[in-house]
Scaffold this active site. Structure first.
Site, PDB file in Angstrom:
ATOM      1  CD  GLU A   3      -2.959  -1.194   2.279  1.00 41.05           C
ATOM      2  OE1 GLU A   3      -2.786  -0.445   3.253  1.00 41.05           O
ATOM      3  OE2 GLU A   3      -3.892  -2.010   2.209  1.00 41.05           O
ATOM      4  CG  HIS A  63      -8.901   5.883   1.298  1.00 41.05           C
ATOM      5  ND1 HIS A  63      -8.842   5.590  -0.048  1.00 41.05           N
ATOM      6  CD2 HIS A  63      -8.299   4.848   1.935  1.00 41.05           C
ATOM      7  CE1 HIS A  63      -8.236   4.423  -0.209  1.00 41.05           C
ATOM      8  NE2 HIS A  63      -7.892   3.951   0.982  1.00 41.05           N
ATOM      9  NE  ARG A 104      -4.543   5.828   3.081  1.00 40.99           N
ATOM     10  CZ  ARG A 104      -4.993   4.863   3.883  1.00 40.99           C
ATOM     11  NH1 ARG A 104      -5.659   5.176   4.988  1.00 40.99           N
ATOM     12  NH2 ARG A 104      -4.820   3.606   3.608  1.00 40.99           N
ATOM     13  CG  HIS A 153     -10.052   6.485   5.409  1.00 38.06           C
ATOM     14  ND1 HIS A 153     -11.003   5.509   5.183  1.00 38.06           N
ATOM     15  CD2 HIS A 153      -8.904   5.812   5.709  1.00 38.06           C
ATOM     16  CE1 HIS A 153     -10.460   4.311   5.335  1.00 38.06           C
ATOM     17  NE2 HIS A 153      -9.183   4.471   5.679  1.00 38.06           N
TER      18      HIS A 153
HETATM   19  P1  FAD Z   1     -14.384   0.981  15.442  1.00 34.92           P
HETATM   20  O1  FAD Z   1     -14.044  -0.267  14.744  1.00 34.92           O
HETATM   21  O2  FAD Z   1     -14.950   2.089  14.626  1.00 34.92           O
HETATM   22  O3  FAD Z   1     -15.398   0.624  16.602  1.00 34.92           O
HETATM   23  C1  FAD Z   1     -16.009   1.661  17.352  1.00 34.92           C
HETATM   24  C2  FAD Z   1     -17.076   1.030  18.224  1.00 34.92           C
HETATM   25  O4  FAD Z   1     -17.546   1.986  19.166  1.00 34.92           O
HETATM   26  C3  FAD Z   1     -18.297   0.576  17.454  1.00 34.92           C
HETATM   27  O5  FAD Z   1     -18.710  -0.665  17.983  1.00 34.92           O
HETATM   28  C4  FAD Z   1     -19.343   1.648  17.754  1.00 34.92           C
HETATM   29  O6  FAD Z   1     -20.669   1.220  17.680  1.00 34.92           O
HETATM   30  C5  FAD Z   1     -18.957   1.990  19.167  1.00 34.92           C
HETATM   31  N1  FAD Z   1     -19.410   3.299  19.645  1.00 34.92           N
HETATM   32  C6  FAD Z   1     -19.166   4.513  19.116  1.00 34.92           C
HETATM   33  N2  FAD Z   1     -19.717   5.482  19.881  1.00 34.92           N
HETATM   34  C7  FAD Z   1     -20.321   4.843  20.913  1.00 34.92           C
HETATM   35  C8  FAD Z   1     -21.071   5.274  22.041  1.00 34.92           C
HETATM   36  N3  FAD Z   1     -21.330   6.559  22.265  1.00 34.92           N
HETATM   37  N4  FAD Z   1     -21.539   4.343  22.900  1.00 34.92           N
HETATM   38  C9  FAD Z   1     -21.322   3.016  22.693  1.00 34.92           C
HETATM   39  N5  FAD Z   1     -20.611   2.553  21.636  1.00 34.92           N
HETATM   40  C10 FAD Z   1     -20.124   3.455  20.776  1.00 34.92           C
HETATM   41  N6  FAD Z   1      -7.323   0.511   8.884  1.00 34.92           N
HETATM   42  C11 FAD Z   1      -6.315  -0.370   8.670  1.00 34.92           C
HETATM   43  O7  FAD Z   1      -5.365  -0.430   9.458  1.00 34.92           O
HETATM   44  N7  FAD Z   1      -6.385  -1.183   7.587  1.00 34.92           N
HETATM   45  C12 FAD Z   1      -7.400  -1.175   6.702  1.00 34.92           C
HETATM   46  O8  FAD Z   1      -7.433  -1.959   5.745  1.00 34.92           O
HETATM   47  C13 FAD Z   1      -8.442  -0.239   6.897  1.00 34.92           C
HETATM   48  N8  FAD Z   1      -9.477  -0.146   6.020  1.00 34.92           N
HETATM   49  C14 FAD Z   1     -10.525   0.686   6.313  1.00 34.92           C
HETATM   50  C15 FAD Z   1     -11.638   0.704   5.466  1.00 34.92           C
HETATM   51  C16 FAD Z   1     -12.740   1.474   5.796  1.00 34.92           C
HETATM   52  C17 FAD Z   1     -13.934   1.496   4.887  1.00 34.92           C
HETATM   53  C18 FAD Z   1     -12.745   2.243   6.991  1.00 34.92           C
HETATM   54  C19 FAD Z   1     -13.931   3.071   7.376  1.00 34.92           C
HETATM   55  C20 FAD Z   1     -11.626   2.259   7.809  1.00 34.92           C
HETATM   56  C21 FAD Z   1     -10.515   1.479   7.481  1.00 34.92           C
HETATM   57  N9  FAD Z   1      -9.391   1.452   8.298  1.00 34.92           N
HETATM   58  C22 FAD Z   1      -8.368   0.585   8.052  1.00 34.92           C
HETATM   59  C23 FAD Z   1      -9.385   2.177   9.568  1.00 34.92           C
HETATM   60  C24 FAD Z   1      -9.738   1.166  10.679  1.00 34.92           C
HETATM   61  O9  FAD Z   1     -10.707   0.267  10.204  1.00 34.92           O
HETATM   62  C25 FAD Z   1     -10.280   1.868  11.916  1.00 34.92           C
HETATM   63  O10 FAD Z   1      -9.464   2.930  12.291  1.00 34.92           O
HETATM   64  C26 FAD Z   1     -10.326   0.843  13.061  1.00 34.92           C
HETATM   65  O11 FAD Z   1     -11.121  -0.258  12.682  1.00 34.92           O
HETATM   66  C27 FAD Z   1     -10.883   1.488  14.309  1.00 34.92           C
HETATM   67  O12 FAD Z   1     -11.109   0.469  15.252  1.00 34.92           O
HETATM   68  P2  FAD Z   1     -11.742   0.871  16.642  1.00 34.92           P
HETATM   69  O13 FAD Z   1     -11.970  -0.392  17.372  1.00 34.92           O
HETATM   70  O14 FAD Z   1     -10.931   1.940  17.266  1.00 34.92           O
HETATM   71  O15 FAD Z   1     -13.136   1.565  16.256  1.00 34.92           O
HETATM   72  C1  SIN Z   2      -7.441   0.621   2.375  1.00 36.77           C
HETATM   73  O1  SIN Z   2      -7.697  -0.576   2.248  1.00 36.77           O
HETATM   74  O2  SIN Z   2      -7.094   1.355   1.442  1.00 36.77           O
HETATM   75  C2  SIN Z   2      -7.589   1.234   3.724  1.00 36.77           C
HETATM   76  C3  SIN Z   2      -6.369   1.017   4.475  1.00 36.77           C
HETATM   77  C4  SIN Z   2      -6.290   1.924   5.655  1.00 36.77           C
HETATM   78  O3  SIN Z   2      -7.188   2.704   5.946  1.00 36.77           O
HETATM   79  O4  SIN Z   2      -5.241   1.860   6.303  1.00 36.77           O
END
Ligand code: FAD
Ligand code: SIN
Length: 404
Positions: free
Chosen positions: A117, A245, A291, A352
């Site tokens: 990437e 992104h 990016r 993103h």
């Molecule tokens: P999240 O996975 O967003 O989980 C947050 C949780 O908190 C959810 O369950 C939500 O319901 C809950 N929540 C929120 N507010 C409240 C509240 N007030 N009360 C109770 N619950 C609440 N990163 C990479 O490293 N590699 C990738 O390939 C990649 N691809 C991506 C593709 C997409 C489409 C997106 C959107 C992001 C991507 N990212 C990627 C970024 C990465 O997915 C996120 O930064 C990461 O998953 C965040 O994880 P998290 O557990 O911190 O939050």
């Molecule tokens: C992607 O698959 O391009 C997302 C990867 C990331 O958010 O790190």
């Protein structure tokens, strides 16, 4: 409904950070997981590209650190980056042991297949085809749901932290002299508001992409954890660094569907509407520059030409490889009438990732005693001004493990 819920530990959120926290904390006591919608709904569930980690003999920790620092534009904390990168391989193996079915080099279980990437100088993205997040989320959820020490509260929204100063009336204490004993949450959109009381509280509420009209993030990403921590007096940093992104599908009904950077990693090219490949004019790494550079170049080309989008030409990858490596992306494009293997698809940048957040130390501690945080809600110092691709899932894994 109970008018008060008590457990040893309270976890807010059920993405990768929340589930890893819950699974590890469950070895130490009872855990309540409060989550806003269905328990799988999270940014994690939509992650495509994968998780960055040094997993091959051609790669080194020094190179992953260097790429991360360079991408962060001088604002990363080197100690945080170094320790995250070194811990990466062990955390990936934890996931594999939990049962995450990562893509392998050879069918039947060779080494991990490693993707490429933007901003990476080596192939180091561990992935499950183009649905890494869904695979990770499902495996962790299955494990957590079958753990007798973990209780899920789906469709409950945490609205504020439960502070000692509020209970005792000593308002206005600096966060470091106050204490967090849980959170208030409501269900059904209106209440009643129920206190969730715990010895330690863990924010894992993810990012804030929904501040923007056009974002890759799901509806849950509304920055609630950052707001709650801010109101409690905890330090917040770097909120100005919102990552865009470069490539989301441009279609009125596609809701900024992400076209993974891994597609460019396998050879897809960016072109203007008249076919001009413009990225080499902006950066010697062309389509695989960090990016922020690619997103700004696309924006500049759209403004210069007055176009509504640019094109992503995935034909160099070849149909067979495209369909095998990116089945979800190919199928989603097909639903909107695009054959990604046959013709370039329209793409635009969209909001993103929140690089800043609640300040945590290397162990995931916030300024507020009793409150810990992991994942996108935090500012751990590893991302600086611009996160390196696929370092987010890695950061969440590493910091959730340490905080627990
Ligand atoms: P999240 O996975 O967003 O989980 C947050 C949780 O908190 C959810 O369950 C939500 O319901 C809950 N929540 C929120 N507010 C409240 C509240 N007030 N009360 C109770 N619950 C609440 N990163 C990479 O490293 N590699 C990738 O390939 C990649 N691809 C991506 C593709 C997409 C489409 C997106 C959107 C992001 C991507 N990212 C990627 C970024 C990465 O997915 C996120 O930064 C990461 O998953 C965040 O994880 P998290 O557990 O911190 O939050
Ligand atoms: C992607 O698959 O391009 C997302 C990867 C990331 O958010 O790190």
């Amino acid at each position: 409904m109970e008018d008060r819920v008590e457990s040893d530990f309270l976890v807010l959120g059920s993405g990768i950070a929340g589930l890893v926290l819950a699974l590890r904390l469950a070895r130490l006591g009872s855990v309540s997981v409060v989550t806003k919608k269905e328990n799988h709904e999270s940014s994690t569930n939509y992650a495509q590209g994968g998780i960055a980690s040094v997993m091959s003999a051609e790669d080194t920790f020094e190179l992953h650190v260097r790429d991360t620092l360079e991408c962060g534009a001088g604002l990363c904390h080197p100690d945080a980056v170094e320790s995250m990168v070194r811990e990466g391989p062990a955390r990936i193996l934890d996931l594999a042991e939990w049962g995450v079915d990562f893509s392998r080099e050879r069918a039947g279980g060779g080494g991990f297949a490693l993707g490429m990437e933007g901003g990476h100088s080596r192939r180091r993205i561990v992935h499950a085809r183009d649905m890494t997040g869904r695979e990770v989320e499902q495996v962790l959820l299955r494990a957590a749901e079958s753990d007798p020490n973990i209780r899920f509260f789906d469709h409950w929204i945490a609205v504020d932290l439960l502070l000692e100063s509020k209970i005792t009336g000593g308002r206005g204490l600096p966060a470091r002299r106050d204490h967090c004993w849980g959170a208030y949450a409501l269900t059904g959109g209106h209440g009643p508001i129920v206190p969730f009381v715990a010895r330690a509280t863990f924010l894992a509420t993810g990012g804030s992409g929904k501040v923007y009209l056009y974002t890759t993030n799901p509806d849950i990403a509304t920055g609630d954890g950052i707001a709650m921590a801010y109101r409690a007096g905890a330090r917040i940093a770097n909120l100005e660094f919102v990552q865009f992104h470069p490539t989301c599908l441009y279609h009125p009904e596609a809701r900024s569907f992400l076209i993974s950077e891994a597609v460019r990693g396998e050879g897809a090219l960016l072109r203007t509407l008249d076919g001009d490949r413009f990225m080499p004019r902006y950066d010697s790494r062309a389509e695989l520059a960090p990016r922020d550079i690619v997103a700004r170049a696309i924006d500049a080309e759209m403004k210069r030409r007055g176009d509504k989008h640019v094109l992503l030409d995935a034909s160099p990858i070849g149909r067979e490889k495209l369909l095998a490596r990116f089945p979800t992306i190919a199928a989603t494009c097909a639903r909107f009438g695009f054959d990604i293997a046959a013709a370039p698809i329209p793409v635009v940048p969209a909001a993103h990732y929140m690089c800043g957040g609640v300040v945590v130390d290397l162990q995931g501690r916030t300024d507020l005693p009793g409150l810990y945080a992991a994942g996108e809600v935090t500012h751990s110092g590893v991302h600086g001004a611009n996160r390196l691709a696929s370092n987010s899932l890695l950061e969440a894994l590493v910091y959730a493990t340490r905080a627990a």
